[in-house]
Write a protein that holds these residues in place. Structure first.
Motif, PDB file in Angstrom:
ATOM      1  N   LYS A  35      43.848 -60.101  34.376  1.00  0.00           N
ATOM      2  CA  LYS A  35      43.895 -59.224  35.330  1.00  0.00           C
ATOM      3  C   LYS A  35      45.244 -59.761  35.874  1.00  0.00           C
ATOM      4  CE  LYS A  35      39.736 -58.116  36.091  1.00  0.00           C
ATOM      5  NZ  LYS A  35      38.518 -57.965  37.959  1.00  0.00           N
ATOM      6  N   CYS A  36      45.988 -58.906  36.775  1.00  0.00           N
ATOM      7  CA  CYS A  36      47.070 -59.090  37.067  1.00  0.00           C
ATOM      8  C   CYS A  36      47.120 -59.595  38.843  1.00  0.00           C
ATOM      9  CB  CYS A  36      48.177 -58.147  37.325  1.00  0.00           C
ATOM     10  SG  CYS A  36      49.694 -58.589  38.319  1.00  0.00           S
ATOM     11  N   LEU A  39      48.282 -57.008  41.088  1.00  0.00           N
ATOM     12  CA  LEU A  39      46.958 -55.838  41.821  1.00  0.00           C
ATOM     13  C   LEU A  39      45.934 -56.185  42.414  1.00  0.00           C
ATOM     14  CD1 LEU A  39      47.797 -54.008  38.856  1.00  0.00           C
ATOM     15  CD2 LEU A  39      48.699 -53.554  40.899  1.00  0.00           C
ATOM     16  N   LEU A  44      50.964 -55.100  44.764  1.00  0.00           N
ATOM     17  CA  LEU A  44      51.343 -54.086  44.491  1.00  0.00           C
ATOM     18  C   LEU A  44      50.312 -53.005  44.382  1.00  0.00           C
ATOM     19  CD1 LEU A  44      53.631 -55.584  41.860  1.00  0.00           C
ATOM     20  CD2 LEU A  44      54.490 -54.743  43.299  1.00  0.00           C
ATOM     21  N   LYS A  46      51.063 -50.360  41.647  1.00  0.00           N
ATOM     22  CA  LYS A  46      50.673 -50.624  40.398  1.00  0.00           C
ATOM     23  C   LYS A  46      51.342 -51.025  40.046  1.00  0.00           C
ATOM     24  CE  LYS A  46      53.197 -46.140  41.731  1.00  0.00           C
ATOM     25  NZ  LYS A  46      52.945 -44.860  42.353  1.00  0.00           N
ATOM     26  N   CYS A  47      51.259 -50.776  38.271  1.00  0.00           N
ATOM     27  CA  CYS A  47      52.166 -51.404  37.413  1.00  0.00           C
ATOM     28  C   CYS A  47      53.768 -51.493  37.427  1.00  0.00           C
ATOM     29  CB  CYS A  47      51.873 -52.025  36.265  1.00  0.00           C
ATOM     30  SG  CYS A  47      50.647 -52.853  35.891  1.00  0.00           S
ATOM     31  N   CYS A  50      57.783 -52.790  38.657  1.00  0.00           N
ATOM     32  CA  CYS A  50      57.282 -54.157  38.597  1.00  0.00           C
ATOM     33  C   CYS A  50      58.301 -54.597  37.753  1.00  0.00           C
ATOM     34  CB  CYS A  50      55.780 -54.970  38.443  1.00  0.00           C
ATOM     35  SG  CYS A  50      55.775 -56.788  37.811  1.00  0.00           S
ATOM     36  N   LYS A  53      56.711 -55.750  34.092  1.00  0.00           N
ATOM     37  CA  LYS A  53      55.394 -55.169  32.908  1.00  0.00           C
ATOM     38  C   LYS A  53      55.698 -54.802  31.829  1.00  0.00           C
ATOM     39  CE  LYS A  53      54.322 -50.198  33.126  1.00  0.00           C
ATOM     40  NZ  LYS A  53      53.535 -49.784  31.981  1.00  0.00           N
ATOM     41  N   CYS A  56      54.105 -58.086  30.939  1.00  0.00           N
ATOM     42  CA  CYS A  56      52.557 -57.789  31.007  1.00  0.00           C
ATOM     43  C   CYS A  56      51.755 -57.167  29.063  1.00  0.00           C
ATOM     44  CB  CYS A  56      51.755 -56.926  31.897  1.00  0.00           C
ATOM     45  SG  CYS A  56      51.915 -57.977  33.609  1.00  0.00           S
ATOM     46  N   ASP A  57      52.749 -56.650  29.427  1.00  0.00           N
ATOM     47  CA  ASP A  57      52.777 -54.492  28.420  1.00  0.00           C
ATOM     48  C   ASP A  57      52.521 -55.642  27.044  1.00  0.00           C
ATOM     49  OD1 ASP A  57      51.854 -52.988  30.470  1.00  0.00           O
ATOM     50  OD2 ASP A  57      54.294 -52.127  29.682  1.00  0.00           O
ATOM     51  N   ASP A  60      49.391 -57.445  26.373  1.00  0.00           N
ATOM     52  CA  ASP A  60      48.190 -57.249  26.289  1.00  0.00           C
ATOM     53  C   ASP A  60      48.634 -56.656  24.566  1.00  0.00           C
ATOM     54  OD1 ASP A  60      47.338 -57.010  28.801  1.00  0.00           O
ATOM     55  OD2 ASP A  60      48.182 -54.936  29.020  1.00  0.00           O
TER      56      ASP A  60
END
Length: 80
Positions: A35-36, A39, A44, A46-47, A50, A53, A56-57, A60
């Motif tokens: 998790k972020c 957030l 924030l 939403k991503c 950011c 991002k 983080c992507d 994932d």
């Protein structure tokens, strides 16, 4: 000696331990989640927008690839 730290001591600069980062990502695939905190703490909403991002992507995607590469169907059973 077992250390549970992401940073490795260095007098010249900050050094991050890839093993600890990899273990954190791998462990999230068992019964944990990623998790972020930005957030979660409401910093924030939403991503989108950011600057992290893209990273983080990528994390994932690494998680998805790890699960795909390490999950193997051994056998199928048919109960009739």
């Amino acid at each position: 000696m077992i250390r549970d730290e992401i940073k490795i001591s260095s007098e010249e600069r900050e050094v991050f331990d890839k093993k600890q980062i990899a273990l954190a990502i791998r462990n999230s695939t068992f019964n944990d989640d990623l998790k972020c905190s930005l957030l979660e703490e409401g910093i924030l909403e939403k991503c989108l927008g950011c600057s992290l991002k893209y990273i983080c992507d990528g994390i994932d995607q690494v998680v998805d690839n790890y699960v795909d590469k390490t999950t193997k169907v051994v056998d199928n059973f048919d109960f009739e």
